[in-house]
Design a protein around this motif. Structure first.
Motif, PDB file in Angstrom:
ATOM      1  N   SER A  44       0.866  -1.181   0.000  1.00  0.00           N
ATOM      2  CA  SER A  44       0.000   0.000   0.000  1.00  0.00           C
ATOM      3  C   SER A  44       0.895   1.220   0.000  1.00  0.00           C
ATOM      4  CB  SER A  44      -0.902   0.001   1.236  1.00  0.00           C
ATOM      5  OG  SER A  44      -1.698   1.172   1.281  1.00  0.00           O
ATOM      6  N   THR A  45       0.578   2.217  -0.840  1.00  0.00           N
ATOM      7  CA  THR A  45       1.455   3.378  -0.985  1.00  0.00           C
ATOM      8  C   THR A  45       0.716   4.680  -0.704  1.00  0.00           C
ATOM      9  OG1 THR A  45       1.045   3.872  -3.330  1.00  0.00           O
ATOM     10  CG2 THR A  45       2.638   2.124  -2.837  1.00  0.00           C
ATOM     11  N   PHE A  46       1.490   5.705  -0.365  1.00  0.00           N
ATOM     12  CA  PHE A  46       0.952   7.043  -0.123  1.00  0.00           C
ATOM     13  C   PHE A  46       1.926   8.082  -0.663  1.00  0.00           C
ATOM     14  CE2 PHE A  46       0.393  10.601   3.135  1.00  0.00           C
ATOM     15  CZ  PHE A  46      -0.621  11.206   2.413  1.00  0.00           C
ATOM     16  N   PRO A  47       1.760   8.516  -1.913  1.00  0.00           N
ATOM     17  CA  PRO A  47       2.552   9.633  -2.423  1.00  0.00           C
ATOM     18  C   PRO A  47       2.086  10.938  -1.767  1.00  0.00           C
ATOM     19  CG  PRO A  47       1.598   8.326  -4.204  1.00  0.00           C
ATOM     20  CD  PRO A  47       0.892   7.948  -2.943  1.00  0.00           C
ATOM     21  N   ASP A  48       3.013  11.771  -1.387  1.00  0.00           N
ATOM     22  CA  ASP A  48       2.688  13.028  -0.694  1.00  0.00           C
ATOM     23  C   ASP A  48       3.377  14.173  -1.428  1.00  0.00           C
ATOM     24  OD1 ASP A  48       1.767  14.835   1.156  1.00  0.00           O
ATOM     25  OD2 ASP A  48       3.262  14.331   2.683  1.00  0.00           O
ATOM     26  N   GLY A  71       4.277  -6.241   3.030  1.00  0.00           N
ATOM     27  CA  GLY A  71       4.363  -7.308   4.008  1.00  0.00           C
ATOM     28  C   GLY A  71       4.019  -8.662   3.431  1.00  0.00           C
ATOM     29  N   ASN A  72       4.019  -9.662   4.318  1.00  0.00           N
ATOM     30  CA  ASN A  72       3.736 -11.035   3.909  1.00  0.00           C
ATOM     31  C   ASN A  72       2.283 -11.426   4.166  1.00  0.00           C
ATOM     32  OD1 ASN A  72       3.612 -11.387   6.671  1.00  0.00           O
ATOM     33  ND2 ASN A  72       5.483 -12.603   6.822  1.00  0.00           N
ATOM     34  N   ALA A  73       1.440 -10.431   4.484  1.00  0.00           N
ATOM     35  CA  ALA A  73      -0.002 -10.633   4.640  1.00  0.00           C
ATOM     36  C   ALA A  73      -0.692  -9.414   4.050  1.00  0.00           C
ATOM     37  CB  ALA A  73      -0.362 -10.822   6.111  1.00  0.00           C
ATOM     38  N   LYS A  74      -2.025  -9.418   4.055  1.00  0.00           N
ATOM     39  CA  LYS A  74      -2.778  -8.316   3.476  1.00  0.00           C
ATOM     40  C   LYS A  74      -2.429  -7.009   4.176  1.00  0.00           C
ATOM     41  CE  LYS A  74      -5.855  -6.319   0.871  1.00  0.00           C
ATOM     42  NZ  LYS A  74      -5.531  -6.075  -0.544  1.00  0.00           N
ATOM     43  N   LEU A 230      -1.847 -14.355  -1.588  1.00  0.00           N
ATOM     44  CA  LEU A 230      -2.939 -13.670  -2.256  1.00  0.00           C
ATOM     45  C   LEU A 230      -3.712 -14.653  -3.126  1.00  0.00           C
ATOM     46  CD1 LEU A 230      -0.988 -10.470  -3.393  1.00  0.00           C
ATOM     47  CD2 LEU A 230      -2.430 -10.724  -1.363  1.00  0.00           C
ATOM     48  N   GLU A 231      -4.969 -14.336  -3.375  1.00  0.00           N
ATOM     49  CA  GLU A 231      -5.791 -15.166  -4.255  1.00  0.00           C
ATOM     50  C   GLU A 231      -5.131 -15.273  -5.622  1.00  0.00           C
ATOM     51  OE1 GLU A 231     -10.392 -15.183  -6.017  1.00  0.00           O
ATOM     52  OE2 GLU A 231      -9.675 -13.554  -4.727  1.00  0.00           O
ATOM     53  N   LYS A 232      -5.166 -16.465  -6.208  1.00  0.00           N
ATOM     54  CA  LYS A 232      -4.517 -16.668  -7.495  1.00  0.00           C
ATOM     55  C   LYS A 232      -5.176 -15.838  -8.573  1.00  0.00           C
ATOM     56  CE  LYS A 232      -2.670 -21.314  -6.717  1.00  0.00           C
ATOM     57  NZ  LYS A 232      -2.649 -22.725  -7.180  1.00  0.00           N
ATOM     58  N   GLY A 233      -4.367 -15.368  -9.513  1.00  0.00           N
ATOM     59  CA  GLY A 233      -4.882 -14.568 -10.614  1.00  0.00           C
ATOM     60  C   GLY A 233      -3.794 -13.680 -11.177  1.00  0.00           C
TER      61      GLY A 233
END
Length: 615
Positions: A44-48, A71-74, A230-233
């Motif tokens: 997750s990113t936040f450009p400022d 990270g290694n989780a959501k 993560l869910e495959k896709g």
């Protein structure tokens, strides 16, 4: 010769790149986050961005930043505080020093810490000796010196050499977090395909930073973050503006209609227009108007002509479009208005995030002028709600305002690309070519939606315009009773749309001591704060709204089961006040922030704990 360095496994990491607006921090952060997403981490990113277009170089007002959390989780937020801060000059350190975790690493471009630059940043003396005494690992990297040495044989001018210093910093962080260099090297080869010397310079700077990190004694460890499950896709990293544009394109395709966007550039919405203008291969038509009014009125004209019509803007632009939104309401033509909210009022904080356009979106028009309002809640689900905005507008012949915000628009996360076959068909209520006795404002008895006839359909000619319409015929009417009837029809048509809305799900128990209520782009921080407290055994739950006006049916049945209702939003309480009108009989407590910044998880947990402890 490099000493042997140990690897340490971590579950999650937050990095912030910071420097002058010309230092390339957005590109640096984007490259790190794209590489990290390709490796299978959730991001997750936040450009400022600085609010001033040309703030004086070296000042705090001109600092540009890019924070990312992987990270290694959501991962639901870009993180509150950073494990690593990269500061390209003293102003970047000054602006971001409070966001470093205890024990964090600070990487500074020591070549920029001159007496002049320290003074520009507001330091009376060099802060680094004091920071070294604290609980920080301070890396004083002579970045400019080392990039000049790395690219000295390429014959580049000073300006071109200086532009590679961000890649040196990126190289350090790639080594620190065990990221490969090849994805960024490929990026250089594509971006600068016609400038081989620039490709080589950036690659040399990237490797120089990586090798520096490998040899400098102050960096004794580097870190490994395993892949997330993560869910495959098929995934790609996507920001909210791009996701919004793609959701609109998908809606047009599922409706089997052309897409038209008439807009005027405005921060932070402009990228949607840019993205749509690049998709002529998909039949998208875009028009950059001379002003906000021209943008929306051309879109209304395109809607009359049978297009899925869109206009994009931010708060000040929505104000200018107000009269034309009323025109779409009275003509009952489908229209999507995307409002990427920013700090206000007036020019306000044009590059900062806020949620303060809510009441303008719901009520900000003259006359009885109902429009649907929905809100996205993550960068990736901007796709889903842009698609939904198109569906509602087309199927119900109404204007729909889609609220996103600067945090969603510029932030990014991995997005699972859907199969087009998984998206529902969109069926606009076009008249049948052989239909007899057509009346343009005759309504479906269930939905109150009128049928849509476009120019060129012989026998279906009818009048449109801003004057009140006679029921069924659409002729201009000044009959008092007819105006009331048509006003009630238009309102009831919008109200009926909520009958198909899903009731928002409650995260946690269906009853308890505290229900946290949010809407729009605050979802990630609220979800994370509530989840962390639930894991500590606290009795609280969370409900989040994407369908704002009209509200889903049955909301009161959720609220009545909780002792405390706390509405959290990035304004001074607009959704709480709106709920008190639409769902009366409850005491809505407020937690508000209007700083141009998203919530932090820490501040939310403190607010929730206070209510739970005071019960």
């Amino acid at each position: 010769m490099a000493t042997t360095k140990k690897k340490i496994e971590k579950e999650e990491v937050v990095i912030r790149f910071s420097g002058d607006s010309g230092d390339g921090m957005q590109m640096t952060g984007t490259q790190f986050s794209n590489t990290t997403a390709l490796l299978g981490n959730d991001v997750s990113t936040f450009p400022d961005y600085p609010a001033e277009i040309r703030a004086p170089q070296g000042t705090v007002g001109g600092v540009s930043g890019f924070q990312l959390h992987f990270g290694n989780a959501k991962v639901h937020t870009p993180g509150d505080y950073c494990d690593v801060l990269v500061a390209m000059n003293p102003a970047a350190l000054k602006a971001n020093q409070r966001w470093i975790k205890n024990g964090g690493t600070i990487i500074v471009n020591i070549d920029s810490f001159s007496e002049k630059n320290l003074k520009k940043a507001g330091f009376e003396e060099n802060p680094l000796p004091e920071l070294k005494k604290g609980d920080y690992n301070v890396i004083e990297a002579p970045i400019q010196t080392l990039i000049h040495e790395a690219v000295k044989d390429l014959g580049l001018d000073m300006k071109s050499i200086e532009r590679t210093k961000n890649m040196f910093a990126l190289g350090i962080t790639y080594w620190l977090f065990n990221r490969p260099l090849n994805h960024t090297e490929t990026f250089f080869e594509q971006k600068f395909a016609k400038k081989p010397e620039i490709i080589e310079a950036n690659i040399l700077a990237l490797h120089a930073g990586y090798n520096y990190a490998n040899t400098v004694e102050a960096l004794s460890s580097h870190y490994v973050v395993k892949k997330a499950e993560l869910e495959k896709g098929v995934y790609r990293n996507i920001n909210g503006n791009t996701a919004t544009a793609w959701g609109l394109i998908a809606a047009a395709e599922k409706a089997k209609m052309p897409l038209f966007c008439g807009s005027y550039p405005i921060t932070p919405a402009t990228e949607i227009l840019h993205e749509l203008s690049a998709r002529r291969d998909l039949g998208v038509k875009t028009f950059q108007a001379e002003d906000e009014i021209g943008g929306i009125t051309t879109a209304i004209g395109a809607s009359f002509a049978g297009n899925l019509a869109v206009t994009t803007t931010s708060g000040p632009g929505l104000a200018l479009k107000t009269e034309a939104v009323g025109l779409a309401v009275i003509t009952e033509l489908p229209l999507v208005i995307v409002d990427v909210q920013r700090g206000g009022p007036s020019t306000g904080l044009p590059t900062k995030t806020e949620q303060s356009d809510l009441l303008q979106a719901i009520y900000g028009r003259h006359g009885e002028s109902p429009a649907v309002v929905i809100a996205a809640s993550s960068p990736s689900n901007c796709f889903q709600y842009a698609f939904e905005a198109g569906r509602i507008a087309l199927e119900h012949m109404v204007p729909v305002i889609l609220l996103t915000d600067g945090f969603l628009a510029n932030g990014s996360e991995p997005w699972r690309v859907p199969e087009m076959s998984s998206l529902p068909a969109i069926k606009a209520p076009f008249v049948e070519p052989n239909e007899k006795d057509y009346l343009p404002y005759e309504r479906d008895p269930e939905t109150l939606t009128r049928k849509w006839a476009v120019p060129g359909m012989k026998g279906f000619e009818h009048r449109v315009g801003g004057l009140e319409k006679m029921d069924k015929t659409g002729n201009v009417s000044y009959v008092p009773e007819n105006h009331q009837l048509m006003s009630e029809y238009r309102q009831e048509k919008v109200n009926k749309i909520a009958e198909d809305y899903p009731l928002p799900s409650v995260e946690g128990a269906d009853e308890g001591e505290l229900l946290v209520i949010g809407w729009g782009g605050t979802y990630g921080h609220l979800h994370t704060a509530v989840t962390e407290l639930q894991e500590e055994g606290k009795k609280l739950s969370f409900v989040h709204f994407n369908y704002v006006y009209p509200l889903p049916k049955g909301v009161d049945k959720i609220f009545e089961k909780f002792d405390n209702l706390l509405v959290c939003e990035l304004n001074l309480g607009q959704f709480a006040d709106y709920l008190s009108i639409k769902v009366p009989g409850y005491k809505y407590q407020k937690y508000n922030k209007v700083q141009g910044l998203p919530f932090t998880v820490d501040e939310l947990k403190n607010a929730f704990n206070k209510i739970l402890e005071d019960k």
